[in-house]
Design a protein around this motif. Structure first.
Motif, PDB file in Angstrom:
ATOM      1  N   ALA A  32       0.840  -1.191   0.000  1.00 53.24           N
ATOM      2  CA  ALA A  32       0.000   0.000   0.000  1.00 53.24           C
ATOM      3  C   ALA A  32       0.875   1.240   0.000  1.00 53.24           C
ATOM      4  CB  ALA A  32      -0.903   0.006   1.229  1.00 53.24           C
ATOM      5  N   VAL A  33       0.311   2.326  -0.485  1.00 51.33           N
ATOM      6  CA  VAL A  33       1.078   3.576  -0.504  1.00 51.33           C
ATOM      7  C   VAL A  33       1.166   4.111   0.908  1.00 51.33           C
ATOM      8  CG1 VAL A  33       1.157   5.916  -1.382  1.00 51.33           C
ATOM      9  CG2 VAL A  33       0.340   4.077  -2.830  1.00 51.33           C
ATOM     10  N   GLN A  34       2.376   4.224   1.422  1.00 51.95           N
ATOM     11  CA  GLN A  34       2.557   4.757   2.768  1.00 51.95           C
ATOM     12  C   GLN A  34       3.075   6.176   2.659  1.00 51.95           C
ATOM     13  OE1 GLN A  34       5.492   2.207   4.343  1.00 51.95           O
ATOM     14  NE2 GLN A  34       4.149   0.433   4.497  1.00 51.95           N
ATOM     15  N   THR A  35       2.778   6.950   3.648  1.00 51.43           N
ATOM     16  CA  THR A  35       3.404   8.266   3.703  1.00 51.43           C
ATOM     17  C   THR A  35       4.079   8.403   5.048  1.00 51.43           C
ATOM     18  OG1 THR A  35       1.295   9.153   4.419  1.00 51.43           O
ATOM     19  CG2 THR A  35       1.862   9.442   2.122  1.00 51.43           C
ATOM     20  N   ILE A  36       5.309   8.772   5.025  1.00 56.07           N
ATOM     21  CA  ILE A  36       6.082   8.963   6.249  1.00 56.07           C
ATOM     22  C   ILE A  36       6.437  10.428   6.314  1.00 56.07           C
ATOM     23  CG2 ILE A  36       8.173   8.338   7.475  1.00 56.07           C
ATOM     24  CD1 ILE A  36       8.051   5.730   5.737  1.00 56.07           C
ATOM     25  N   SER A  37       6.033  11.088   7.392  1.00 62.42           N
ATOM     26  CA  SER A  37       6.142  12.546   7.403  1.00 62.42           C
ATOM     27  C   SER A  37       7.378  13.032   8.138  1.00 62.42           C
ATOM     28  CB  SER A  37       4.890  13.159   8.031  1.00 62.42           C
ATOM     29  OG  SER A  37       4.596  12.481   9.230  1.00 62.42           O
ATOM     30  N   ASN A  38       8.082  12.151   8.868  1.00 67.91           N
ATOM     31  CA  ASN A  38       9.213  12.662   9.634  1.00 67.91           C
ATOM     32  C   ASN A  38      10.458  12.846   8.778  1.00 67.91           C
ATOM     33  OD1 ASN A  38       9.680  10.019   9.202  1.00 67.91           O
ATOM     34  ND2 ASN A  38      10.389   9.544  11.262  1.00 67.91           N
ATOM     35  N   LEU A  39      10.376  12.488   7.504  1.00 72.98           N
ATOM     36  CA  LEU A  39      11.524  12.712   6.618  1.00 72.98           C
ATOM     37  C   LEU A  39      11.393  14.077   6.002  1.00 72.98           C
ATOM     38  CD1 LEU A  39      11.347   9.270   4.893  1.00 72.98           C
ATOM     39  CD2 LEU A  39      13.101   9.989   6.461  1.00 72.98           C
ATOM     40  N   HIS A  40      12.517  14.753   5.841  1.00 67.60           N
ATOM     41  CA  HIS A  40      12.416  16.098   5.268  1.00 67.60           C
ATOM     42  C   HIS A  40      13.295  16.197   4.026  1.00 67.60           C
ATOM     43  CE1 HIS A  40      16.399  17.498   6.793  1.00 67.60           C
ATOM     44  NE2 HIS A  40      16.173  16.522   7.662  1.00 67.60           N
ATOM     45  N   GLN A  41      12.933  17.114   3.179  1.00 70.23           N
ATOM     46  CA  GLN A  41      13.684  17.314   1.948  1.00 70.23           C
ATOM     47  C   GLN A  41      14.968  18.066   2.265  1.00 70.23           C
ATOM     48  OE1 GLN A  41      10.558  19.045  -0.465  1.00 70.23           O
ATOM     49  NE2 GLN A  41      10.959  17.502  -2.011  1.00 70.23           N
ATOM     50  N   GLY A  65       9.805  -6.200  -0.012  1.00 70.52           N
ATOM     51  CA  GLY A  65       8.876  -5.088  -0.157  1.00 70.52           C
ATOM     52  C   GLY A  65       9.316  -3.827   0.560  1.00 70.52           C
ATOM     53  N   GLY A  66      10.323  -3.956   1.432  1.00 74.48           N
ATOM     54  CA  GLY A  66      10.710  -2.816   2.261  1.00 74.48           C
ATOM     55  C   GLY A  66      11.473  -1.737   1.534  1.00 74.48           C
ATOM     56  N   ASP A  67      11.741  -1.956   0.259  1.00 74.36           N
ATOM     57  CA  ASP A  67      12.480  -0.935  -0.484  1.00 74.36           C
ATOM     58  C   ASP A  67      11.594  -0.201  -1.472  1.00 74.36           C
ATOM     59  OD1 ASP A  67      12.056  -3.065  -2.124  1.00 74.36           O
ATOM     60  OD2 ASP A  67      13.919  -2.802  -3.241  1.00 74.36           O
ATOM     61  N   ASP A  68      10.275  -0.390  -1.356  1.00 79.05           N
ATOM     62  CA  ASP A  68       9.379   0.263  -2.309  1.00 79.05           C
ATOM     63  C   ASP A  68       9.230   1.724  -1.938  1.00 79.05           C
ATOM     64  OD1 ASP A  68       9.224  -2.319  -2.889  1.00 79.05           O
ATOM     65  OD2 ASP A  68       7.069  -2.538  -2.648  1.00 79.05           O
ATOM     66  N   MET A  69      10.070   2.580  -2.488  1.00 79.87           N
ATOM     67  CA  MET A  69       9.951   3.988  -2.165  1.00 79.87           C
ATOM     68  C   MET A  69      10.147   4.825  -3.410  1.00 79.87           C
ATOM     69  SD  MET A  69      13.417   4.311   0.001  1.00 79.87           S
ATOM     70  CE  MET A  69      13.834   2.682   0.558  1.00 79.87           C
ATOM     71  N   LEU A  70       9.462   5.948  -3.438  1.00 81.82           N
ATOM     72  CA  LEU A  70       9.498   6.792  -4.630  1.00 81.82           C
ATOM     73  C   LEU A  70      10.261   8.078  -4.365  1.00 81.82           C
ATOM     74  CD1 LEU A  70       8.624   7.580  -7.462  1.00 81.82           C
ATOM     75  CD2 LEU A  70       6.494   8.398  -6.517  1.00 81.82           C
ATOM     76  N   GLY A  71       9.892   8.766  -3.287  1.00 80.75           N
ATOM     77  CA  GLY A  71      10.502  10.065  -3.035  1.00 80.75           C
ATOM     78  C   GLY A  71       9.436  10.991  -2.479  1.00 80.75           C
ATOM     79  N   PHE A  72       9.707  12.275  -2.534  1.00 78.66           N
ATOM     80  CA  PHE A  72       8.749  13.224  -1.983  1.00 78.66           C
ATOM     81  C   PHE A  72       7.677  13.522  -3.012  1.00 78.66           C
ATOM     82  CE2 PHE A  72      12.584  13.981   0.464  1.00 78.66           C
ATOM     83  CZ  PHE A  72      12.063  13.861   1.750  1.00 78.66           C
ATOM     84  N   GLY A  73       6.420  13.445  -2.564  1.00 73.03           N
ATOM     85  CA  GLY A  73       5.313  13.752  -3.455  1.00 73.03           C
ATOM     86  C   GLY A  73       5.159  15.255  -3.604  1.00 73.03           C
ATOM     87  N   ALA A  74       4.130  15.644  -4.352  1.00 72.95           N
ATOM     88  CA  ALA A  74       3.912  17.057  -4.621  1.00 72.95           C
ATOM     89  C   ALA A  74       3.589  17.815  -3.334  1.00 72.95           C
ATOM     90  CB  ALA A  74       2.776  17.229  -5.625  1.00 72.95           C
ATOM     91  N   ASP A  75       2.971  17.108  -2.342  1.00 67.81           N
ATOM     92  CA  ASP A  75       2.616  17.784  -1.096  1.00 67.81           C
ATOM     93  C   ASP A  75       3.771  17.777  -0.090  1.00 67.81           C
ATOM     94  OD1 ASP A  75       2.593  15.122  -0.818  1.00 67.81           O
ATOM     95  OD2 ASP A  75       0.698  14.971   0.269  1.00 67.81           O
ATOM     96  N   ARG A 128       5.266  15.197   1.168  1.00 66.56           N
ATOM     97  CA  ARG A 128       5.326  14.027   2.039  1.00 66.56           C
ATOM     98  C   ARG A 128       6.036  12.883   1.338  1.00 66.56           C
ATOM     99  NH1 ARG A 128      -0.363  12.696   4.541  1.00 66.56           N
ATOM    100  NH2 ARG A 128      -0.951  12.915   2.383  1.00 66.56           N
ATOM    101  N   TRP A 129       6.641  12.045   2.127  1.00 71.44           N
ATOM    102  CA  TRP A 129       7.402  10.919   1.605  1.00 71.44           C
ATOM    103  C   TRP A 129       6.454   9.836   1.101  1.00 71.44           C
ATOM    104  CZ3 TRP A 129      12.152  10.179   0.110  1.00 71.44           C
ATOM    105  CH2 TRP A 129      12.612   8.879  -0.105  1.00 71.44           C
ATOM    106  N   ILE A 130       6.714   9.320  -0.075  1.00 68.15           N
ATOM    107  CA  ILE A 130       5.900   8.237  -0.619  1.00 68.15           C
ATOM    108  C   ILE A 130       6.730   6.972  -0.613  1.00 68.15           C
ATOM    109  CG2 ILE A 130       4.578   7.430  -2.590  1.00 68.15           C
ATOM    110  CD1 ILE A 130       4.308  10.331  -3.445  1.00 68.15           C
TER     111      ILE A 130
END
Lengths: 169, 451
Positions: free
Chosen positions: B3-12, B285-295, B297-299
């Motif tokens: 599922a698409v997760q969002t993790i907010s404690n990561l910052h750009q 599955g633990g490496d399924d990551m894209l990057g920061f979305g438009a909002d 937040r981490w995807i």
């Protein structure tokens, strides 16, 4: 379109794109796996290891000497006579006891065809073709071997074909 | 399915951190690419040697590892020859035009999972361009300008012919290259390479299977794009001396050489990214990551340093696999005849790639109509994930298509092999017979023989 290209008639199995290509790839891959990591032993690492020559290999000449350092040659003139390439130059001389010896004995290794007839014809087994192949020189003149040079050659001489022992054993 | 997760404690990363890290990435990627390219020249010689039961270079350094360095020194110290008739400016410009696109294209390929640092999460891609693969296609076809220019500026007929062939080949195969990626684009919905990797991770199926026809055509086109055997017509030794770089020597020649291997590396990395999941760690599955979305937040999953390292290892292994295939093919398959290259490009790849696009599109549409949405949007909206079910259906459809394409090619119906040219042979016999007939008539007709 190249309508007049000459082509061989081969069955589709051998000239098809997929099957023929795949079988070719399988063959090369097998060889790759066999000799990967420099495991192929077909190469002779030349300067380190040298090719095993046949005992009948005929290379540059060797003049046999007596124990006191004189050449065994008696200047009979048979070798320049039989030489098909006409590469042996012999000027005979005679000492006080009437022994014949070569004053000049030169072999032009560039003219020589390494047939070994000089060795076969020699009555005193003085001149031999050698079991040797590293004969590089820097000038063309150096390929004319004089008597000193021929006597200094250290490599083993060739075993010519012996009718009594045809297989060379 | 992840599922698409969002993790907010990561910052750009901040702008300064971005700048510094970008420079580090540029320098690191450039040096790694150059070293790998140098090693590829050694690997090519080693692979070819082993395939022919030889040893290959083994004198310089352990196992010949110093050979690329020795070659480099030799090429720098060699005399440069400039043909008197050559156009000096373009003659010098051509190798540069050839090497720069080959090196630049690596910039848009993601080579590892994003790296978490104190200064923010750094994406492991030199330049995450929104146009991603379009940039890559544009630049990789720019490389042919260098070749055409080299051929023309040399003022040598063989070099010119090589350049012309490079141009013709590029035009023929660029179309199939683009078309084969089209079905991929409209399923992924983006041309950015990180997202293509992410979609494959979410689907748990690499695109090599659901898009096997595209994969096959893309692979063939890549051989043509890199001008390597069996498509090395621009530098066909037996016909054109060495084609476009006939007049080049020393470092200028070496630059063409480096460009070719850089191209091989880039194209292999691209194939690994598009069709083998890029830096995806298989079965994890633990490496399924894209990057920061438009909002902002981490995807995707939580990034970690070990994930970056391991995923880079998998990326390198996949790239290496394609490079090895490149080399195996080069030392196995003979060069195509010119008409066969054109036949393959225009008569098979172009129509079949078009059909593949239509069939893939129809499959997606049919799945949607049947109530099995192909792209399932996550609970929080945003990016949708391709369903594994949809992927398997596409795999079956593409498998059938791939089989049909291979069957057609193998039968020599559309594309004649070297031995099954019955039609051409009959045509040639017909021509010869007619010529003999004309000759006989001319000889037997009174008065005409005198002429």
């Amino acid at each position: 379109m190249a309508a007049t290209v000459q082509v061989m008639k081969r069955p589709v199995r051998k000239s098809s794109y997929i099957r023929a290509t795949l079988s070719g790839m399988a063959l090369t891959f097998r060889h790759l796996v066999q000799s990967a990591g420099d495991r192929s032993e077909k190469t002779i690492q030349y300067p380190d290891e040298k090719k095993q020559l046949s005992p009948r290999w005929r290379g540059t000449h060797v003049m046999e000497t007596h124990d006191d350092g004189r050449p065994k040659c008696v200047a009979c003139g048979l070798c320049p006579t039989i030489c098909p390439a006409n590469c042996i130059k012999l000027v005979p001389g005679e000492d006080d006891q009437g022994n014949r010896y070569p004053i000049v004995y030169e072999i032009d290794e560039f003219r020589c065809i390494f047939c070994g007839m000089c060795q076969e014809v020699c009555p005193v087994e003085a001149i031999h073709v050698g079991n040797h192949y590293e004969a590089g020189e820097y000038t063309r003149d150096n390929f004319v071997y004089d008597l000193d040079r021929l006597m200094k050659q250290t490599h083993p001489s060739t075993l010519l074909w012996d009718p009594a022992d045809p297989a060379g054993e | 399915m992840q599922a698409v997760q969002t993790i907010s404690n990561l910052h750009q990363p901040s702008d300064t951190a971005f700048l510094v890290w970008s420079m580090i990435k540029v320098i690191a990627a450039f040096s790694v690419v150059m070293v790998v390219v140098a090693m590829l020249t050694l690997m090519e010689r080693k692979v070819s040697a082993w395939m022919q039961d030889r040893l290959g270079p083994n004198r310089v350094g352990p196992g010949g590892l110093g050979q690329p360095l020795a070659d480099g020194i030799k090429n720098i110290l060699k005399e440069e020859t400039n043909p008197a008739e050559a156009n000096r400016v373009f003659f010098t410009l051509a190798p540069m035009l050839s090497i720069i696109p080959a090196l630049v294209t690596f910039a848009v390929i993601p080579f590892a999972a994003p790296l978490p640092t104190r200064w923010g999460v750094i994406p492991m891609i030199v330049a995450d361009l929104p146009v991603g693969i379009l940039f890559l296609l544009a630049f990789s076809s720019l490389g042919v300008y260098g070749i055409v220019l080299a051929g023309w500026a040399s003022s040598n007929k063989y070099a010119l012919l090589g350049g012309l062939r490079a141009g013709a080949q590029m035009i023929s195969y660029e179309i199939a290259l683009g078309l084969s990626l089209m079905s991929l684009f409209f399923v992924v919905g983006n041309v950015g390479l990180p997202e293509i990797v992410y979609k494959q991770q979410q689907m748990n199926l690499w695109f090599a299977l659901p898009f096997s026809v595209s994969f096959f055509f893309f692979w063939i086109s890549c051989f043509a794009e890199t001008n390597r055997l069996p498509f090395d017509l621009p530098e066909a030794e037996s016909e054109l001396v060495t084609g476009y770089h006939t007049e080049y020597s020393a470092m200028k020649f070496s630059m063409f050489f480096i460009a070719e291997y850089a191209h091989v590396l880039t194209v292999s990395a691209l194939m690994a990214t598009l069709f083998l999941g890029g830096w995806d760690i298989p079965g994890y599955g633990g490496d399924d990551m894209l990057g920061f979305g438009a909002d902002g937040r981490w995807i995707g999953a939580q990034p970690a340093i070990w994930k970056t390292v391991v995923s880079f290892g998998f990326f390198a292994a996949k790239t290496f696999f394609f490079i090895l295939i490149f080399m195996l093919v080069r030392w196995t398959v003979p060069r195509f005849r010119y008409d066969q290259v054109m036949d393959l490009g225009w008569k098979i790849m172009l129509p079949a790639a078009l059909v593949a696009v239509v069939v893939t599109g129809a499959t997606v549409l049919a799945l949607d109509s049947a109530g099995e949405p192909f792209v399932r949007v996550g609970p929080e909206g945003g990016l949708g994930a391709i369903t594994l079910y949809g992927g398997l259906v596409l795999t079956a459809v593409n498998g059938v298509m791939l089989f049909a394409v291979m069957w057609l090619m193998d039968r020599g119906r559309v594309l004649s092999g070297t031995g099954s040219m019955d039609e051409k042979r009959i045509h040639a016999q017909h021509l010869a017979r007619r010529r003999a007939e004309q000759m006989r008539q001319r000889l037997t007709t009174p008065g005409s023989a005198v002429r």
